[in-house]
Design a protein around this motif. Sequence first.
Motif, PDB file in Angstrom:
ATOM      1  N   THR A  59       0.811  -1.208   0.000  1.00 40.23           N
ATOM      2  CA  THR A  59       0.000   0.000   0.000  1.00 40.23           C
ATOM      3  C   THR A  59       0.846   1.259   0.000  1.00 40.23           C
ATOM      4  O   THR A  59       2.016   1.240   0.390  1.00 40.23           O
ATOM      5  CB  THR A  59      -0.932   0.032   1.230  1.00 40.23           C
ATOM      6  N   ASN A  60       0.219   2.347  -0.418  1.00 38.52           N
ATOM      7  CA  ASN A  60       0.866   3.650  -0.446  1.00 38.52           C
ATOM      8  C   ASN A  60      -0.201   4.688  -0.143  1.00 38.52           C
ATOM      9  O   ASN A  60      -1.356   4.551  -0.579  1.00 38.52           O
ATOM     10  CB  ASN A  60       1.496   3.908  -1.814  1.00 38.52           C
ATOM     11  N   TYR A  61       0.172   5.722   0.623  1.00 40.53           N
ATOM     12  CA  TYR A  61      -0.799   6.728   1.047  1.00 40.53           C
ATOM     13  C   TYR A  61      -0.253   8.134   0.853  1.00 40.53           C
ATOM     14  O   TYR A  61       0.950   8.376   0.988  1.00 40.53           O
ATOM     15  CB  TYR A  61      -1.146   6.549   2.531  1.00 40.53           C
ATOM     16  N   ALA A  62      -1.146   9.057   0.590  1.00 42.21           N
ATOM     17  CA  ALA A  62      -0.790  10.464   0.638  1.00 42.21           C
ATOM     18  C   ALA A  62      -0.533  10.843   2.091  1.00 42.21           C
ATOM     19  O   ALA A  62      -1.149  10.297   3.007  1.00 42.21           O
ATOM     20  CB  ALA A  62      -1.914  11.318   0.062  1.00 42.21           C
ATOM     21  N   ASP A  63       0.379  11.770   2.293  1.00 36.65           N
ATOM     22  CA  ASP A  63       0.709  12.176   3.659  1.00 36.65           C
ATOM     23  C   ASP A  63      -0.520  12.676   4.408  1.00 36.65           C
ATOM     24  O   ASP A  63      -0.631  12.493   5.625  1.00 36.65           O
ATOM     25  CB  ASP A  63       1.774  13.270   3.628  1.00 36.65           C
ATOM     26  N   SER A  64      -1.419  13.310   3.687  1.00 35.60           N
ATOM     27  CA  SER A  64      -2.583  13.925   4.328  1.00 35.60           C
ATOM     28  C   SER A  64      -3.548  12.904   4.916  1.00 35.60           C
ATOM     29  O   SER A  64      -4.396  13.269   5.740  1.00 35.60           O
ATOM     30  CB  SER A  64      -3.323  14.813   3.327  1.00 35.60           C
ATOM     31  N   VAL A  65      -3.440  11.654   4.510  1.00 35.22           N
ATOM     32  CA  VAL A  65      -4.392  10.644   4.996  1.00 35.22           C
ATOM     33  C   VAL A  65      -3.727   9.523   5.786  1.00 35.22           C
ATOM     34  O   VAL A  65      -4.417   8.654   6.335  1.00 35.22           O
ATOM     35  CB  VAL A  65      -5.213  10.038   3.837  1.00 35.22           C
ATOM     36  N   LYS A  66      -2.410   9.540   5.857  1.00 32.68           N
ATOM     37  CA  LYS A  66      -1.704   8.485   6.591  1.00 32.68           C
ATOM     38  C   LYS A  66      -2.174   8.426   8.036  1.00 32.68           C
ATOM     39  O   LYS A  66      -2.319   9.443   8.701  1.00 32.68           O
ATOM     40  CB  LYS A  66      -0.195   8.738   6.557  1.00 32.68           C
ATOM     41  N   GLY A  67      -2.414   7.216   8.497  1.00 31.48           N
ATOM     42  CA  GLY A  67      -2.883   7.024   9.861  1.00 31.48           C
ATOM     43  C   GLY A  67      -4.379   7.161  10.027  1.00 31.48           C
ATOM     44  O   GLY A  67      -4.920   6.821  11.078  1.00 31.48           O
ATOM     45  N   ARG A  68      -5.058   7.657   9.017  1.00 30.23           N
ATOM     46  CA  ARG A  68      -6.517   7.816   9.089  1.00 30.23           C
ATOM     47  C   ARG A  68      -7.246   6.932   8.095  1.00 30.23           C
ATOM     48  O   ARG A  68      -8.341   6.451   8.376  1.00 30.23           O
ATOM     49  CB  ARG A  68      -6.899   9.280   8.835  1.00 30.23           C
ATOM     50  N   PHE A  69      -6.660   6.741   6.928  1.00 27.37           N
ATOM     51  CA  PHE A  69      -7.289   5.955   5.862  1.00 27.37           C
ATOM     52  C   PHE A  69      -6.555   4.630   5.711  1.00 27.37           C
ATOM     53  O   PHE A  69      -5.335   4.563   5.875  1.00 27.37           O
ATOM     54  CB  PHE A  69      -7.238   6.695   4.534  1.00 27.37           C
ATOM     55  N   THR A  70      -7.311   3.605   5.354  1.00 25.71           N
ATOM     56  CA  THR A  70      -6.725   2.298   5.088  1.00 25.71           C
ATOM     57  C   THR A  70      -7.309   1.739   3.800  1.00 25.71           C
ATOM     58  O   THR A  70      -8.536   1.649   3.666  1.00 25.71           O
ATOM     59  CB  THR A  70      -7.007   1.318   6.234  1.00 25.71           C
ATOM     60  N   VAL A  71      -6.441   1.352   2.882  1.00 25.28           N
ATOM     61  CA  VAL A  71      -6.882   0.744   1.626  1.00 25.28           C
ATOM     62  C   VAL A  71      -6.644  -0.761   1.716  1.00 25.28           C
ATOM     63  O   VAL A  71      -5.629  -1.210   2.259  1.00 25.28           O
ATOM     64  CB  VAL A  71      -6.150   1.361   0.415  1.00 25.28           C
ATOM     65  N   SER A  72      -7.600  -1.528   1.212  1.00 26.80           N
ATOM     66  CA  SER A  72      -7.488  -2.979   1.248  1.00 26.80           C
ATOM     67  C   SER A  72      -8.149  -3.568   0.021  1.00 26.80           C
ATOM     68  O   SER A  72      -8.932  -2.898  -0.648  1.00 26.80           O
ATOM     69  CB  SER A  72      -8.142  -3.535   2.515  1.00 26.80           C
ATOM     70  N   ARG A  73      -7.797  -4.805  -0.260  1.00 25.74           N
ATOM     71  CA  ARG A  73      -8.455  -5.461  -1.391  1.00 25.74           C
ATOM     72  C   ARG A  73      -8.886  -6.864  -0.995  1.00 25.74           C
ATOM     73  O   ARG A  73      -8.300  -7.500  -0.132  1.00 25.74           O
ATOM     74  CB  ARG A  73      -7.582  -5.467  -2.646  1.00 25.74           C
ATOM     75  N   ASP A  74      -9.953  -7.312  -1.676  1.00 24.93           N
ATOM     76  CA  ASP A  74     -10.482  -8.650  -1.448  1.00 24.93           C
ATOM     77  C   ASP A  74     -10.429  -9.365  -2.787  1.00 24.93           C
ATOM     78  O   ASP A  74     -11.197  -9.052  -3.692  1.00 24.93           O
ATOM     79  CB  ASP A  74     -11.922  -8.565  -0.920  1.00 24.93           C
TER      80      ASP A  74
END
Length: 120
Positions: A59-74
């Motif tokens: 995974t990779n995140y924008a700094d503005s959302v790190k720690g708040r957003f989580t991306v996952s796949r099924d």
Amino acid sequence: VQLQASGGGLVQAGGSLRLSCVAADPRRSLSRYVMGWLRQAPGKQREFVASILWSGGITNYADSVKGRFTVSRDKFKNTVDLQMNSLTPEDTAVYYCAAKLRGDSEYEIWGQGTQVTVSS
């Protein structure tokens, strides 16, 4: 590959929402793809939010959302989700699910956007 996003809505600051994106052609392997979430706020350019390698799950995140957003796949459901916590009014935007082949710089396949509105 066709992408369909859902899950947007109106939420108060500090709340949570979960967006989901389904790849509508389960016969097509997504193993070569990077799945991403991007957003566009009114009057602003579209910006990257988060991404996940379909194969391997990196995974990779924008700094503005790190720690708040989580991306996952099924892999069984062919879905990519974005869990958004601790939302702020600055997160208000149209969120897009997108896909690109690994190694490509630009996302080539886009789903329709879903509106996320965070009230203060």
